[in-house]
Design an enzyme around this catalytic site. Structure first.
Site, mmCIF file in Angstrom:
data_model
loop_
_atom_site.group_PDB
_atom_site.id
_atom_site.type_symbol
_atom_site.label_atom_id
_atom_site.label_comp_id
_atom_site.label_asym_id
_atom_site.label_seq_id
_atom_site.Cartn_x
_atom_site.Cartn_y
_atom_site.Cartn_z
ATOM 1 N N CYS A 151 0.812 -1.215 0.000
ATOM 2 C CA CYS A 151 0.000 0.000 0.000
ATOM 3 C C CYS A 151 0.846 1.266 0.000
ATOM 4 O O CYS A 151 1.937 1.294 0.571
ATOM 5 C CB CYS A 151 -0.890 0.034 1.227
ATOM 6 S SG CYS A 151 -1.896 -1.417 1.404
ATOM 7 N N ARG B 286 4.766 0.359 -6.051
ATOM 8 C CA ARG B 286 4.786 -0.473 -4.848
ATOM 9 C C ARG B 286 3.887 -1.703 -4.993
ATOM 10 O O ARG B 286 4.004 -2.638 -4.210
ATOM 11 C CB ARG B 286 4.332 0.355 -3.634
ATOM 12 C CG ARG B 286 5.251 1.520 -3.335
ATOM 13 C CD ARG B 286 4.624 2.470 -2.344
ATOM 14 N NE ARG B 286 4.494 1.905 -1.011
ATOM 15 C CZ ARG B 286 5.472 1.876 -0.111
ATOM 16 N NH1 ARG B 286 6.651 2.359 -0.417
ATOM 17 N NH2 ARG B 286 5.279 1.355 1.074
ATOM 18 N N TRP C 133 -2.889 -2.772 -1.653
ATOM 19 C CA TRP C 133 -2.473 -4.125 -2.035
ATOM 20 C C TRP C 133 -3.194 -5.041 -1.059
ATOM 21 O O TRP C 133 -2.890 -5.045 0.134
ATOM 22 C CB TRP C 133 -0.953 -4.236 -1.904
ATOM 23 C CG TRP C 133 -0.366 -5.492 -2.452
ATOM 24 C CD1 TRP C 133 -0.013 -5.736 -3.746
ATOM 25 C CD2 TRP C 133 -0.007 -6.670 -1.717
ATOM 26 N NE1 TRP C 133 0.527 -6.984 -3.867
ATOM 27 C CE2 TRP C 133 0.538 -7.587 -2.634
ATOM 28 C CE3 TRP C 133 -0.099 -7.053 -0.378
ATOM 29 C CZ2 TRP C 133 0.991 -8.857 -2.261
ATOM 30 C CZ3 TRP C 133 0.347 -8.306 0.000
ATOM 31 C CH2 TRP C 133 0.899 -9.191 -0.943
ATOM 32 N N ASN D 82 -1.370 2.236 5.793
ATOM 33 C CA ASN D 82 -0.416 1.262 5.242
ATOM 34 C C ASN D 82 0.088 0.448 6.414
ATOM 35 O O ASN D 82 0.545 1.002 7.407
ATOM 36 C CB ASN D 82 0.729 2.028 4.555
ATOM 37 C CG ASN D 82 1.844 1.100 4.091
ATOM 38 O OD1 ASN D 82 1.684 -0.115 4.078
ATOM 39 N ND2 ASN D 82 2.968 1.692 3.706
ATOM 40 N N GLY D 83 0.002 -0.892 6.305
ATOM 41 C CA GLY D 83 0.460 -1.757 7.394
ATOM 42 C C GLY D 83 -0.608 -2.784 7.715
ATOM 43 O O GLY D 83 -1.503 -3.042 6.903
ATOM 44 N N GLU E 260 19.892 -15.804 -8.124
ATOM 45 C CA GLU E 260 19.315 -14.493 -8.399
ATOM 46 C C GLU E 260 18.695 -14.470 -9.801
ATOM 47 O O GLU E 260 17.625 -13.890 -10.009
ATOM 48 C CB GLU E 260 20.394 -13.409 -8.215
ATOM 49 C CG GLU E 260 19.987 -11.997 -8.555
ATOM 50 C CD GLU E 260 18.760 -11.464 -7.816
ATOM 51 O OE1 GLU E 260 18.293 -12.106 -6.864
ATOM 52 O OE2 GLU E 260 18.253 -10.407 -8.241
ATOM 53 N N LYS F 230 14.736 -13.734 -10.766
ATOM 54 C CA LYS F 230 14.288 -12.737 -11.747
ATOM 55 C C LYS F 230 13.338 -13.399 -12.744
ATOM 56 O O LYS F 230 12.308 -12.831 -13.100
ATOM 57 C CB LYS F 230 15.472 -12.125 -12.520
ATOM 58 C CG LYS F 230 16.375 -11.206 -11.747
ATOM 59 C CD LYS F 230 15.778 -9.875 -11.368
ATOM 60 C CE LYS F 230 15.132 -9.916 -10.028
ATOM 61 N NZ LYS F 230 15.862 -9.640 -8.845
ATOM 62 N N GLU G 162 9.890 -14.144 -11.092
ATOM 63 C CA GLU G 162 9.137 -12.935 -10.784
ATOM 64 C C GLU G 162 8.478 -12.310 -11.992
ATOM 65 O O GLU G 162 7.328 -11.920 -11.936
ATOM 66 C CB GLU G 162 10.091 -11.864 -10.240
ATOM 67 C CG GLU G 162 10.470 -12.007 -8.830
ATOM 68 C CD GLU G 162 11.408 -10.866 -8.465
ATOM 69 O OE1 GLU G 162 11.006 -10.047 -7.659
ATOM 70 O OE2 GLU G 162 12.526 -10.803 -8.996
ATOM 71 N N HIS H 5 21.929 -35.104 -7.278
ATOM 72 C CA HIS H 5 21.366 -35.683 -6.057
ATOM 73 C C HIS H 5 19.845 -35.586 -6.039
ATOM 74 O O HIS H 5 19.225 -35.735 -4.991
ATOM 75 C CB HIS H 5 21.979 -35.001 -4.826
ATOM 76 C CG HIS H 5 23.464 -35.190 -4.754
ATOM 77 N ND1 HIS H 5 24.035 -36.405 -4.474
ATOM 78 C CD2 HIS H 5 24.488 -34.350 -5.002
ATOM 79 C CE1 HIS H 5 25.349 -36.291 -4.512
ATOM 80 N NE2 HIS H 5 25.659 -35.045 -4.859
ATOM 81 N N LYS I 282 6.500 -3.950 -4.217
ATOM 82 C CA LYS I 282 7.895 -3.527 -4.145
ATOM 83 C C LYS I 282 8.409 -3.536 -2.716
ATOM 84 O O LYS I 282 9.502 -3.984 -2.427
ATOM 85 C CB LYS I 282 8.026 -2.124 -4.756
ATOM 86 C CG LYS I 282 9.448 -1.573 -4.774
ATOM 87 C CD LYS I 282 10.323 -2.365 -5.718
ATOM 88 C CE LYS I 282 11.757 -1.895 -5.756
ATOM 89 N NZ LYS I 282 12.647 -2.905 -6.348
HETATM 90 C C1 F6R Z 1 13.223 -9.398 -6.063
HETATM 91 C C2 F6R Z 1 12.820 -8.434 -5.080
HETATM 92 C C3 F6R Z 1 12.493 -8.917 -3.710
HETATM 93 C C4 F6R Z 1 13.170 -7.998 -2.690
HETATM 94 C C5 F6R Z 1 12.744 -8.406 -1.265
HETATM 95 C C6 F6R Z 1 13.435 -7.555 -0.220
HETATM 96 O O1 F6R Z 1 13.463 -8.793 -7.303
HETATM 97 O O2 F6R Z 1 12.749 -7.269 -5.337
HETATM 98 O O3 F6R Z 1 12.885 -10.238 -3.534
HETATM 99 O O4 F6R Z 1 14.547 -8.104 -2.846
HETATM 100 O O5 F6R Z 1 11.356 -8.267 -1.127
HETATM 101 O O6 F6R Z 1 13.160 -6.211 -0.403
HETATM 102 P P1 F6R Z 1 14.064 -5.109 0.292
HETATM 103 O O7 F6R Z 1 15.413 -5.188 -0.343
HETATM 104 O O8 F6R Z 1 13.375 -3.808 0.058
HETATM 105 O O9 F6R Z 1 14.135 -5.486 1.746
#
Ligand code: F6R
Length: 591
Positions: free
Chosen positions: A2, A27, A74, A100-101, A463, A467, A470, A486, A586
């Site tokens: 949010c 976000r 959200w 928000n929260g 990583e 990506k 996601e 394994h 985000k």
């Molecule tokens: C992946 C991504 C998430 C964040 C995770 C932590 O692309 O963006 O996995 O890395 O939610 O977010 P922060 O770094 O803001 O604590």
């Protein structure tokens, strides 16, 4: 997650709020709304869907008030629909709030308020705060907000407006992000800095438990006891353009391309010397956790200090950690991730010295730490993290190096020179963009991708797979190359892409044998390697992408770049919303 926005001034609040919400939309959200104070009444417009849907609804109401609040939601409690969208009002429509929260005790509060005659119209946790505020309201919204907060458990940033008060906007925060700013005759509040940038670059952050009253004449912050305190602001170095897409079709592509520039600067630290500890604990989630994996590798390699990376949400169960003299490095782009904040609290309670590594000056994490390192990545607005990751990895390398120097470790005399060269290697890695697109376009409908590597390359594989998951929604697995046989090798089938990352000379041979094992089972094998490994790689792989000729120690910071591009182009080919992938937010401000 949010986003909240608030405005008081002489401009059209509706337009300013809609613009702010648009900026906060990165976000992640599924409904949005605003409440405008106008001629002694509150006018609420809200809808499921996008800001454009809200804009259309607002056009019909033609509101001209100069005070209001807005929200992007959200969904957590209750589906995304018009009724659950914020703002929420008390039953009589005299007070409106955005939140928000998470209010954890919302069910008890709902029962208590229902018994006292309040009628709930939504499924949200937030609505109980609106009714509670009304229940406790004695004509002074500031005092009622403080009182309301005493009954709330959980995390919140709440902004409130009152039909009876055209001269002030009120807010309170505890554990959720909230930033405030002013400029001649106007005051703003928001969940994040980019929404304030068109108006000001001087930002104030209330502490947990504090309230603030925003008027046209300025902002007054009150401490948790309700006493006024002098507010201090910090200057944001990036400007409004850095929070815009510019000529790029997506934020993600812009942010991938910003990496050479980001890698040119070391992190900014709030404390000059971070003394070397006996051991290090690294906490983070998602991509930030992957940066922790790389950080632990660098710390052990460059300083010899034992380093333990932990997924933040799992840390509470590591009951024997930390021991004495432990530095806990909490890594978070936003500095607001609830899981990371909670793990960092636990680590501090267990005696660790907290170092925050964030991309957001003034974030909750950086304010709770005894030392804060701020990555120079600038605003990262695509949900999928790219430049924040590489800048976190570089910051951790700098920290590892400084601890190594304190402990008298010898360093490669060319190290400094190599660090200066990082931006050029990042540029070189970006030059493979067309080739990568040509490779991935015909494969963007494959049902499964595998990424493998050993040591630091296994981190890059993880990583890269994240990506892919996601933004392409293609199931993607990352495996330490040696671990494949394994179990996971059972998934390999003809035509399936297996992508190996090979930058560590001591592991190349073994990883390529593992790649050959996949090829023997019909997989289509790809290898990303350093130039001197190319010949050997061609024997095991169907496609070889050559990375810049860089030292293996720095290669993990650069080798992720082409893999980010690969995920990006696969998602584009599949016609997906790259910057706002489904179900993701985000800044994940709930545990
Ligand atoms: C992946 C991504 C998430 C964040 C995770 C932590 O692309 O963006 O996995 O890395 O939610 O977010 P922060 O770094 O803001 O604590």
């Amino acid at each position: 997650m949010c986003g909240i926005m608030g405005y008081i001034g002489s401009g059209n609040a509706q337009d300013i709020l809609l613009k702010g919400l648009e900026t906060l939309s990165y976000r992640g959200y599924d409904s949005a709304g605003i409440a405008i104070q106008q001629e002694g009444a509150l006018h609420v417009v809200k809808t499921r869907g996008q800001i454009d849907d809200l804009r259309k609804k607002c056009a019909a109401s033609q509101l001209s008030g100069t005070l209001g609040i807005g929200h992007t939601r959200w969904a957590t409690h209750g589906e995304a629909n018009d009724l659950n969208a914020h703002p929420h009002t008390d039953g009589r429509g005299r007070i409106a709030i955005v939140h928000n929260g998470i209010i954890e005790n919302h069910l008890q509060l709902r029962n208590m308020l229902t018994e006292r005659g309040y009628t709930f119209v939504s499924d949200t946790d937030t609505e109980c705060a609106a009714h509670l505020l009304h229940f406790l309201y004695d004509g002074d919204l500031l005092r009622s907000l403080l009182l309301t907060a005493r009954y709330l458990t959980g995390s919140y940033a709440i902004a409130a407006v009152c039909a009876d008060d055209p001269s002030a906007l009120y807010c309170i925060r505890s554990g959720s992000p909230l930033v405030l700013g002013t400029c001649s005759g106007e005051a703003f509040l928001s969940s994040d800095i980019p929404a304030l940038l068109p108006y000001t670059r001087d930002v104030t952050v209330p502490e947990d438990g504090e309230t603030a009253v925003l008027r046209r004449t300025g902002i007054q912050i009150y401490n948790a006891k309700g006493r006024p305190r002098k507010s201090t602001s910090f200057h944001v170095s990036w400007d409004v353009q850095s929070a815009e897409k510019g000529d790029y079709p997506h934020y993600m592509l812009k942010e991938i391309h910003q990496q050479p520039q980001v890698l040119a600067s070391p992190p900014v630290t709030s404390h000059k010397t971070l003394n070397s500890p006996q051991q290090a604990l690294l906490l983070g989630c998602g991509t930030a956790y992957h940066a922790c994996l790389l950080g632990a590798y660098y710390i052990e390699r460059l300083s010899g200090i034992p380093a333990h990376p932990e997924i933040a949400s799992e840390y509470a169960s590591r009951i024997a950690f930390p021991y004495k003299n432990c530095a806990c490095i909490a890594v978070s782009q936003s500095g607001e991730t609830a899981d990371t904040l909670s793990a960092a609290h636990t680590a501090v309670n267990r005696g660790a010295n907290l170092i925050a590594l964030t991309n957001t000056l003034g974030s909750s994490l950086s304010r709770m730490a005894s030392a804060a390192l701020v990555t120079p990545a600038g605003p990262e607005l695509a949900v999928a993290s790219t430049k924040a990751y590489t800048s976190q990895a570089l910051a951790l390398l700098h920290l590892a190096r400084s601890w190594g120097a304190q402990l008298g470790k010898e360093e490669d005399p060319l190290f400094e020179e190599h660090l200066q060269h990082l931006p050029a290697w990042a540029n070189e890695a970006l030059k493979t963009e067309k080739l990568l697109k040509a490779y991935i376009d015909p494969r963007a409908d494959k049902p499964l991708f595998f990424f493998i590597g050993r040591g630091a390359d296994a981190v890059t594989a993880k990583e890269a797979a994240l990506k892919f998951k996601e933004i392409t929604y293609i199931p993607s697995e990352a495996y330490p190359a040696g671990e494949l046989k394994h179990g996971a090798i059972a998934l390999i089938h003809p035509g399936m892409p297996v992508i190996a990352v090979c930058t560590q000379p001591q592991w190349v041979h073994k990883t390529l044998i593992n790649l050959s094992e996949c090829r023997a089972r019909g997989a289509e094998c790809v290898c990303f390697c350093l130039p001197h490994m190319e010949k050997e790689a061609r024997e095991a792989a169907d496609f070889v992408f050559t990375l810049p000729d860089m030292p293996p120690l720095l290669a993990p910071i650069i080798s992720i770049i082409p893999l980010q591009l690969l995920a990006y182009y696969a998602a584009c080919k599949r016609g997906l919303n790259v910057d706002k992938p489904r179900n993701l937010a985000k800044s994940v401000t709930v545990e």
